[in-house]
Design a protein around this motif. Structure first.
Motif, PDB file in Angstrom:
ATOM      1  N   ILE A   1       0.856  -1.197   0.000  1.00  7.64           N
ATOM      2  CA  ILE A   1       0.000   0.000   0.000  1.00  7.64           C
ATOM      3  C   ILE A   1       0.885   1.237   0.000  1.00  7.64           C
TER       4      ILE A   1
ATOM      5  N   ILE B   1       0.759   5.489   0.021  1.00  8.29           N
ATOM      6  CA  ILE B   1      -0.067   6.676   0.256  1.00  8.29           C
ATOM      7  C   ILE B   1       0.758   7.919  -0.040  1.00  8.29           C
TER       8      ILE B   1
ATOM      9  N   GLU C   1      -3.658  10.372  -2.165  1.00 14.63           N
ATOM     10  CA  GLU C   1      -3.728   9.441  -3.283  1.00 14.63           C
ATOM     11  C   GLU C   1      -3.302   8.062  -2.790  1.00 14.63           C
ATOM     12  N   VAL C   2      -4.020   7.033  -3.230  1.00 15.88           N
ATOM     13  CA  VAL C   2      -3.798   5.675  -2.712  1.00 15.88           C
ATOM     14  C   VAL C   2      -3.504   4.711  -3.857  1.00 15.88           C
TER      15      VAL C   2
ATOM     16  N   ASN D   1      -3.248   0.740  -3.912  1.00 12.98           N
ATOM     17  CA  ASN D   1      -3.481  -0.434  -3.055  1.00 12.98           C
ATOM     18  C   ASN D   1      -3.344  -1.720  -3.870  1.00 12.98           C
TER      19      ASN D   1
ATOM     20  N   MET E   1     -10.015  -0.965   1.150  1.00  7.98           N
ATOM     21  CA  MET E   1     -10.049   0.407   1.666  1.00  7.98           C
ATOM     22  C   MET E   1     -11.490   0.790   2.002  1.00  7.98           C
TER      23      MET E   1
ATOM     24  N   LYS F   1     -10.862   7.386   3.243  1.00 11.64           N
ATOM     25  CA  LYS F   1      -9.608   8.122   3.189  1.00 11.64           C
ATOM     26  C   LYS F   1      -9.867   9.595   3.471  1.00 11.64           C
TER      27      LYS F   1
ATOM     28  N   GLY G   1      -4.482  10.221   5.567  1.00  4.41           N
ATOM     29  CA  GLY G   1      -4.227   8.847   5.184  1.00  4.41           C
ATOM     30  C   GLY G   1      -5.485   8.120   4.762  1.00  4.41           C
ATOM     31  N   ALA G   2      -5.369   6.802   4.643  1.00  5.67           N
ATOM     32  CA  ALA G   2      -6.491   5.959   4.235  1.00  5.67           C
ATOM     33  C   ALA G   2      -6.666   4.827   5.244  1.00  5.67           C
TER      34      ALA G   2
END
Length: 325
Positions: free
Chosen positions: A13, A15, A24-25, A27, A33, A36, A40-41
């Motif tokens: 993951i 971030i 922005e993620v 994954n 998820m 967010k 963070g998420a």
């Protein structure tokens, strides 16, 4: 919870913080998820545990520190694991206050719980006691849980009333909450209302100042009134006062170091300078009009006072050595 499994999945993951926007993620893990934000998420680990992955180490440390400060209360989720960029904690099963208030009224009982929440924030040492309604959860048993507490500590800017919470309510619910506060504790209501009025007054003043336009030409004319070097009489008078002030301050410092009474020293200095002022010769019109006078004035502008006449005082004054102690 399998810590090794969790940490292995967290490596997949990534971030990235984005200014003034949610992170922005990327994954590539098996974790789902579930939300967010700016910091963070959040990902589901089990039915009862989630993990928050941060975009930077500072936010992670702040969140962990805040949760640790309140771990002896029932307001915050329990922490199960902590890494450089993640915190695994209990899953909050409830409805956030934003969702709740869309269909349910704000009752005096709920307002009382919110006041108790703010009191807990204060007691455990949070620097910012307010919180957004979307970060406050109502559980099935009627108790509150709070998430995203990183911004409650290590703050340079704080507010003396729950500004963020009140503004997040919207005007109608905000007035309902303040009405409940007034009924529960009139003194607290009066203090919050004072800060709200000061904020509104500050906003009005700011708008007035921003709408005022001062033309440079007008300002230049006004500034002319502050210039005195071309007026010899006024210049000597003002310079005399300035040197008097500096002389007095430096003598007081010296006398304090010698253990003297500063009040008596200042009195003696004032008496001495008053006597000098009475003896001060007034410059004649003839002298002021001469070329020599203008030359001397330019010298004074350059070095502060005329060299030939300066003996601890200013233009036209000779100081006799005296002791003030």
């Amino acid at each position: 919870m399998d810590i090794d499994f969790l940490r292995n999945e967290l490596k997949k993951i990534h971030i990235r913080n984005v200014p003034n926007a949610d992170v922005e993620v990327v994954n590539e893990s098996s974790l789902k998820m579930i939300g967010k934000g700016r910091q963070g998420a959040v990902f589901a680990v089990t039915d009862d545990i989630c993990v928050k992955v941060f975009g930077n180490k500072e936010d992670c440390e702040r969140e962990y520190q805040a949760l640790s400060m309140g771990k002896h209360t029932n307001l915050f989720p329990k922490v199960h694991d902590k890494g450089k960029l993640h915190i695994a904690m209990d899953m909050i099963k409830g409805v956030d206050l934003r969702e709740y208030l869309q269909s349910q009224p704000l009752t005096p009982e709920l307002s009382a719980k919110l006041i108790e929440m703010l009191l807990t924030f204060k007691e455990i040492g949070f620097e910012r006691i307010d919180h957004h309604k979307r970060q406050i959860y109502l559980l099935e048993d009627g108790n509150l849980k709070v998430i995203d507490v990183a911004r409650t500590i290590w703050r340079d800017r704080v507010y003396p009333y729950p500004r963020k919470l009140l503004n997040s309510f919207g005007e109608e619910i905000k007035q309902q909450f303040l009405t409940h506060v007034k009924e529960l504790n009139p003194k607290l209501y009066d203090e919050w209302l004072h800060y709200i009025r000061m904020e509104e007054l500050s906003r009005q003043i700011c708008q007035v100042l921003m709408n005022q336009s001062t033309k440079k030409q007008n300002l230049d004319k006004l500034c002319e009134k502050l210039l005195i070097r071309d007026n010899e009489k006024e210049y000597v008078k003002q310079l005399y006062g300035l040197v008097h002030k500096v002389f007095k301050e430096e003598w007081v410092k010296m006398m304090i170091l010698k253990g003297m009474d500063p009040e008596k020293v200042m009195q003696k200095i004032d008496e001495h300078w008053d006597s000098l002022k009475r003896e001060e010769p007034q410059p004649s019109k003839k002298i002021r009009d001469t070329k020599k006078s203008k030359v001397n004035l330019r010298e004074a502008n350059h070095v502060g006072v005329p060299k030939k006449r300066y003996e601890g005082a200013v233009v036209g004054i000779k100081m006799k050595p005296r002791r003030f102690y």
